[in-house]
Design an enzyme around this catalytic site. Sequence first.
Site, short mmCIF file in Angstrom:
data_model
loop_
_atom_site.label_atom_id
_atom_site.label_comp_id
_atom_site.label_asym_id
_atom_site.label_seq_id
_atom_site.Cartn_x
_atom_site.Cartn_y
_atom_site.Cartn_z
N VAL A 22 -32.12 28.23 13.17
CA VAL A 22 -33.52 27.88 12.89
C VAL A 22 -34.30 27.69 14.20
O VAL A 22 -35.43 28.18 14.33
CB VAL A 22 -33.61 26.61 12.00
CG1 VAL A 22 -35.07 26.28 11.69
CG2 VAL A 22 -32.84 26.81 10.69
N LYS B 144 -32.21 18.30 6.19
CA LYS B 144 -32.23 17.52 4.94
C LYS B 144 -31.28 16.35 4.95
O LYS B 144 -31.50 15.36 4.27
CB LYS B 144 -31.99 18.39 3.70
CG LYS B 144 -30.87 19.41 3.79
CD LYS B 144 -31.37 20.64 4.46
CE LYS B 144 -30.28 21.48 5.05
NZ LYS B 144 -30.10 22.74 4.39
N GLY C 163 -36.04 26.14 2.09
CA GLY C 163 -36.29 27.07 3.20
C GLY C 163 -37.77 27.37 3.36
O GLY C 163 -38.57 26.49 3.72
N ILE D 140 -39.97 28.05 1.10
CA ILE D 140 -40.83 27.76 -0.06
C ILE D 140 -41.69 26.53 0.19
O ILE D 140 -41.15 25.46 0.51
CB ILE D 140 -39.98 27.50 -1.33
CG1 ILE D 140 -39.01 28.66 -1.57
CG2 ILE D 140 -40.86 27.26 -2.54
CD1 ILE D 140 -38.02 28.40 -2.71
N GLY E 244 -26.37 33.46 8.38
CA GLY E 244 -27.06 32.24 8.87
C GLY E 244 -27.57 31.35 7.75
O GLY E 244 -28.39 30.48 7.98
N GLU F 167 -24.45 25.96 5.88
CA GLU F 167 -24.43 24.81 6.78
C GLU F 167 -23.27 24.98 7.76
O GLU F 167 -22.32 25.73 7.51
CB GLU F 167 -24.23 23.52 5.98
CG GLU F 167 -25.36 23.20 5.04
CD GLU F 167 -26.70 23.08 5.75
OE1 GLU F 167 -26.83 22.24 6.66
OE2 GLU F 167 -27.62 23.83 5.40
N LYS G 107 -31.28 17.67 -1.32
CA LYS G 107 -32.60 18.25 -1.57
C LYS G 107 -33.23 17.69 -2.85
O LYS G 107 -34.42 17.39 -2.86
CB LYS G 107 -32.50 19.78 -1.64
CG LYS G 107 -32.19 20.40 -0.27
CD LYS G 107 -31.81 21.85 -0.42
CE LYS G 107 -31.64 22.53 0.92
NZ LYS G 107 -30.98 23.85 0.80
N GLY H 239 -32.20 31.03 5.79
CA GLY H 239 -32.34 32.17 6.71
C GLY H 239 -33.24 31.82 7.87
O GLY H 239 -34.16 31.01 7.75
P1 NDP Z 1 -27.16 25.81 13.85
O1 NDP Z 1 -25.82 25.20 13.87
O2 NDP Z 1 -27.28 27.30 13.87
O3 NDP Z 1 -28.02 25.26 15.06
C1 NDP Z 1 -27.98 23.95 15.54
C2 NDP Z 1 -28.15 24.02 17.05
O4 NDP Z 1 -28.32 22.68 17.54
C3 NDP Z 1 -26.94 24.63 17.76
O5 NDP Z 1 -27.35 25.52 18.76
C4 NDP Z 1 -26.25 23.40 18.32
O6 NDP Z 1 -25.53 23.66 19.50
C5 NDP Z 1 -27.44 22.52 18.65
N1 NDP Z 1 -27.04 21.12 18.75
C6 NDP Z 1 -26.23 20.42 17.94
N2 NDP Z 1 -26.10 19.15 18.37
C7 NDP Z 1 -26.84 19.06 19.50
C8 NDP Z 1 -27.10 18.01 20.42
N3 NDP Z 1 -26.56 16.82 20.28
N4 NDP Z 1 -27.90 18.28 21.46
C9 NDP Z 1 -28.44 19.50 21.62
N5 NDP Z 1 -28.23 20.52 20.79
C10 NDP Z 1 -27.45 20.31 19.73
O7 NDP Z 1 -27.90 25.23 12.59
P2 NDP Z 1 -29.14 25.83 11.81
O8 NDP Z 1 -30.16 26.29 12.78
O9 NDP Z 1 -28.68 26.75 10.75
O10 NDP Z 1 -29.67 24.53 11.03
C11 NDP Z 1 -30.37 23.52 11.70
C12 NDP Z 1 -30.88 22.53 10.65
O11 NDP Z 1 -31.76 23.22 9.76
C13 NDP Z 1 -29.78 21.94 9.79
O12 NDP Z 1 -30.14 20.63 9.44
C14 NDP Z 1 -29.80 22.83 8.54
O13 NDP Z 1 -29.32 22.15 7.39
C15 NDP Z 1 -31.28 23.08 8.42
N6 NDP Z 1 -31.64 24.28 7.68
C16 NDP Z 1 -31.02 25.46 7.95
C17 NDP Z 1 -31.40 26.61 7.29
C18 NDP Z 1 -30.75 27.92 7.54
O14 NDP Z 1 -31.06 28.86 6.81
N7 NDP Z 1 -29.86 28.04 8.51
C19 NDP Z 1 -32.46 26.57 6.27
C20 NDP Z 1 -33.08 25.28 6.09
C21 NDP Z 1 -32.67 24.19 6.77
P3 NDP Z 1 -23.98 24.07 19.41
O15 NDP Z 1 -23.92 25.30 18.57
O16 NDP Z 1 -23.60 24.28 20.83
O17 NDP Z 1 -23.28 22.91 18.76
N1 HSE Z 2 -27.37 25.92 3.73
C1 HSE Z 2 -28.66 25.83 3.13
C2 HSE Z 2 -28.74 26.75 1.94
C3 HSE Z 2 -29.72 26.16 4.14
O1 HSE Z 2 -27.89 27.66 1.86
O2 HSE Z 2 -29.63 26.60 1.11
C4 HSE Z 2 -31.12 25.94 3.62
O3 HSE Z 2 -31.39 24.59 3.40
#
Ligand code: NDP
Ligand code: HSE
Length: 409
Positions: free
Chosen positions: A12, A100, A129, A131, A182, A185, A200, A297
């Site tokens: 994200v 969340k 996401g 929406i 992607g 979780e 959620k 996504g």
């Molecule tokens: P990712 O694991 O892809 O990204 C998280 C990033 O944060 C990684 O690069 C991670 O680094 C970094 N990170 C973790 N801990 C730390 C820290 N202490 N200091 C600095 N950087 C840190 O997750 P997503 O992007 O998929 O998801 C992020 C959030 O968004 C989550 O809460 C998820 O539930 C939510 N979300 C995700 C969606 C999706 O489609 N993916 C949709 C809607 C919500 P490293 O990898 O090195 O640990």
């Molecule tokens: N892992 C979550 C899902 C990401 O699949 O809906 C979006 O919140």
Amino acid sequence: MIKIAVLGYGTVGSGVVEVIDKNIDSITRRIGEEIEVKYVLDLRDFPGDRVESILVHDFDVILNDPEVRIVVEVMGGVEPAYTFVKKCLLAGKSVCTSNKELVASHGPELIKIAREGNNNFLFEASVGGAIPVIRPINSSLTADRILEIKGILNGTTNYILTQMSTQGWEFEDALHKAQELGYAERNPEADIEGYDACRKIAILSSLAFGHNVDYTKVHTEGITGITSTDICYAAAMDSAIKLLASSYCEDGRYYAMVAPFVVHSSHPLYAVSGVYNAIFVKGTDIGDVMFYGSGAGKLPTACAVVADVVDAAKHLGRHIYTSWSQEDLTLTGIDDATRSFYVRIAGKREALEDAVRKEFGDVKFISIKEDPDGFAIVTPPVIERSFKEHIANIPGVTSYIRMEGSSAS
Ligand code: NDP
Ligand code: HSE
């Protein structure tokens, strides 16, 4: 120029930077002032990446920079996200998050801190996401009393169930693909065990009903028990299996649950496939309103986060009121609900038919070639507590799934 920082450069976070870069002109027009990503915080380095020169590993650099007015938290998990977000709000910065887990566990407290500091804690991307559903519940639907919320709130599980039923994929293969895309979780147990959908529905219900719905009190079942044979049975009933999250208010009592349901093809949620999510909100006077779109996504989610950044930028120094009291809402157990059930039974129908009829009366029997050593039934509507007592008396019952469309709500 409004400076922002992004905590977490994963799926994200990298999407947020990409969306801002790509749409900077229209975003600037909408805010009336330009925004710039001044810092990106992550644990890793990204040599050669667009953010290489603005990457920091020390959160305090962001916290102590008064130029940073808006912080995007997209690291995920409760800690250190909670500590970082709280510090940012207390330091007078607004925060936008897609997390969340953080919102469900600390939402009302963080909203209160934001309110007291005249800044904002915004979390549109934490449910559904791309929406828009949080903002409508907070604004467009506020004239009415919301009675019920029901929907598909997890993209990963909907993708898995869709691939299993339309492509014949195995559960594990579909999960791996959802991770590659992607959607999942970091620990996909949160998706497949229903915990993500549970958080959620707790967030949506808290906003809709005004009091805090403690997500740990929501009855939650995931999809790990669903087999390809269940999917064949569902198809034989002209139906599909969907992980549904719901909450409703009836006679002053509140109910919430997450569980797989058999959804008939005539139901609007049947057609919601792949990573798509859909959410019905029922109001006393509005009737049904439905929200639909990509539930997960990189870019769809990033767009929802950036829309919050735009809102925060338009409201610097002004709090956008969100009604979410810290007081807990009491939830009533789901055992009082009346619904039909699909039940799998191992053994020969002829040998067990009498036992089944004795417990449930007029049931529908289903046999499919994929289950030569068993059969399934669909019960008439029955109170869940009583259903559980009755199936205990039938030998060979292996599993059951609730049927959507037969609940009391
Ligand atoms: P990712 O694991 O892809 O990204 C998280 C990033 O944060 C990684 O690069 C991670 O680094 C970094 N990170 C973790 N801990 C730390 C820290 N202490 N200091 C600095 N950087 C840190 O997750 P997503 O992007 O998929 O998801 C992020 C959030 O968004 C989550 O809460 C998820 O539930 C939510 N979300 C995700 C969606 C999706 O489609 N993916 C949709 C809607 C919500 P490293 O990898 O090195 O640990
Ligand atoms: N892992 C979550 C899902 C990401 O699949 O809906 C979006 O919140």
